[in-house]
Design an enzyme around this catalytic site. Structure first.
Site, short mmCIF file in Angstrom:
data_model
loop_
_atom_site.label_atom_id
_atom_site.label_comp_id
_atom_site.label_asym_id
_atom_site.label_seq_id
_atom_site.Cartn_x
_atom_site.Cartn_y
_atom_site.Cartn_z
N ARG A 10 -1.02 2.20 -1.81
CA ARG A 10 -1.10 0.96 -2.57
C ARG A 10 -2.21 0.07 -2.01
O ARG A 10 -3.31 0.52 -1.80
CB ARG A 10 0.26 0.27 -2.62
CG ARG A 10 1.29 1.01 -3.49
CD ARG A 10 2.54 0.21 -3.71
NE ARG A 10 3.42 0.83 -4.71
CZ ARG A 10 4.61 0.37 -5.02
NH1 ARG A 10 5.09 -0.71 -4.42
NH2 ARG A 10 5.33 0.97 -5.93
N SER A 11 -1.93 -1.20 -1.73
CA SER A 11 -3.00 -2.09 -1.27
C SER A 11 -3.48 -1.79 0.13
O SER A 11 -4.47 -2.36 0.58
CB SER A 11 -2.56 -3.55 -1.37
OG SER A 11 -2.60 -3.99 -2.70
N GLY A 12 -2.79 -0.87 0.83
CA GLY A 12 -3.35 -0.41 2.09
C GLY A 12 -4.71 0.21 1.90
O GLY A 12 -5.51 0.31 2.85
N LYS A 41 -7.10 -1.15 0.33
CA LYS A 41 -8.13 -2.19 0.36
C LYS A 41 -8.90 -2.21 1.68
O LYS A 41 -10.10 -2.51 1.70
CB LYS A 41 -7.49 -3.56 0.11
CG LYS A 41 -7.05 -3.80 -1.34
CD LYS A 41 -6.47 -5.19 -1.52
CE LYS A 41 -6.24 -5.55 -2.99
NZ LYS A 41 -5.10 -4.84 -3.59
N TYR A 48 -5.36 -13.82 -3.86
CA TYR A 48 -5.35 -12.38 -3.69
C TYR A 48 -5.75 -11.66 -4.97
O TYR A 48 -5.10 -11.79 -6.00
CB TYR A 48 -3.95 -11.96 -3.26
CG TYR A 48 -3.78 -10.53 -2.86
CD1 TYR A 48 -4.64 -9.93 -1.94
CD2 TYR A 48 -2.74 -9.76 -3.38
CE1 TYR A 48 -4.46 -8.62 -1.54
CE2 TYR A 48 -2.54 -8.44 -2.99
CZ TYR A 48 -3.41 -7.89 -2.08
OH TYR A 48 -3.23 -6.58 -1.68
#
Length: 387
Positions: free
Chosen positions: A66-68, A70, A156
């Site tokens: 997921r947003s890991g 980024k 965000y």
């Protein structure tokens, strides 16, 4: 629950905390790897590969970050800057002329990395198929009027971060961000992380799904009413930012996993995530160092802080990375990294030489500060303080 793997002497408490995630915090399947000074000191895994299955988790099991993702995407942009190919202080429009529309002429590359670009949501959400089409999605972001004047505030960019970072890499290098990460970061480091899952690796990836922690098993406090209302209101910037892809994509769909969405759908092992972060702050055994000390400083120097217009609660960002704070408690004030909504966490702590990678198949409700990840961070911190 049998916990597999090893820990270095002095870190036995981390194994205990990892096991307690299964007995007290609703974990189904997970792995944790920690590097220190380029060498692996913790390597733990347990449970099932699939959140809804019975096959055992294996040492090479991978999961969606997921947003890991980024943090990996940010490394691509910062590496291009380090090599003199991308100017952080240049307008985004100097690389991507269409982005100048609707008063976004003053949006800088560094604003993209610090969530200050002003385009956290789109007026019309994209379908999963449209989101996977970089040409179409980038055009939608370029045509979007900003929610605030770029550079003047932060919020965000939960989904739009994908197309902002991917387009800057494509305009700079002529390659997709998935190709660039594979060639310039993952391969030299020897890290099993992907933006756009190759067909040959699909057999290693477990199924993910929602899980509910036991009522008494979490570390999280009750969210403030303003945060709850922001997520419940479909017209809020918060809901629109997280709902930029609608209907929500099926994260177990092979087509979604193969797409290149660097804000939300990267896939990796705990080993790969930890090894990636270890390579940002030093040489890793069998690999290379990616960032110079100067680039590390860019990553962890505060560029945004205070109330987040999307997350509502206070957040802190360096260039591309969350910093230690309320939204994402990390090992120390010197740490930088990125959580994934509902689970994954990766970060580096330059002073201690530590790099941390945690992945799970059980997605809990919180956006940041997952109680399972926080229990593991706490146990690592306690081991360091006792050493």
């Amino acid at each position: 629950m049998a916990v597999n793997g090893t820990v270095a002497p002095g870190f036995e408490g981390v194994r205990t905390a990892f096991g307690e995630n299964f007995t007290a915090r609703g974990e189904r399947g997970a792995a944790l790897v920690v590097y220190r000074d380029g060498r692996r000191i913790i390597d733990l895994y347990a449970g099932t590969r699939d959140v809804d299955g019975g096959r055992a988790w294996q040492p090479d099991t991978a999961q969606i970050l997921r947003s890991g993702t980024k943090g990996i995407a940010a490394a691509a942009l910062l590496l291009l800057h380090q090599r003199g190919e991308l100017d952080l202080d240049a307008p985004v429009g100097s690389y991507w002329p269409d982005f100048k529309a609707h008063g976004k002429e003053d949006a800088l590359v560094r604003h993209v990395l610090a969530h200050r670009a002003g385009v956290p949501a789109l007026d019309r959400p994209l379908t999963p198929a449209e989101a996977a089409d970089q040409d179409l999605a980038a055009a939608a972001v370029a045509a979007q009027a900003p929610a605030w004047s770029p550079g003047t505030d932060h919020g965000y960019h939960a989904q739009t971060y994908s197309w902002l970072t991917a387009e800057l890499v494509r305009r700079t290098t002529g390659r997709s961000i998935g190709e660039y990460v594979a060639e310039q970061i993952a391969a030299p480091v020897g890290a099993d992380v992907w933006i756009g899952l190759p067909d040959g690796e699909a057999h290693r990836v477990g199924r993910v799904g929602p899980v509910e922690p036991p009522a008494t098993g979490g570390l999280r406090s009750r969210p403030k009413r303003a945060i709850v209302e922001a997520y419940e209101n479909p017209d809020s910037l918060t809901s629109r930012a997280f709902g930029t892809i609608a209907p929500a994509a099926d994260e177990n769909d092979p087509a979604y996993r193969a797409a290149q969405l660097p804000g939300s759908n990267g896939i990796g092992t705990a080993e790969g995530l930890a090894r990636f972060y270890a390579s940002l702050i030093g040489e890793v055994e069998g690999g290379v160092r990616i960032f110079t000390p100067e680039t590390v400083q860019l990553a962890r120097t505060e560029a945004s802080s205070g109330p987040d217009r999307v997350l509502i609660s206070p957040s802190r960002f360096g260039l591309g990375y969350m910093l230690h704070g309320v939204a994402s408690p990390l090992l120390s004030p010197n740490s930088f990294g990125h959580p994934g909504r509902g689970g994954a966490l990766g970060f580096a702590d330059p002073e201690s030489g530590l790099a941390f990678g945690y992945v799970t198949n059980g997605m809990q409700k919180g956006v940041t500060a997952d109680p399972r990840a926080q229990a593991l961070v706490k146990s690592v911190r306690e081991a360091l303080n006792a050493g």
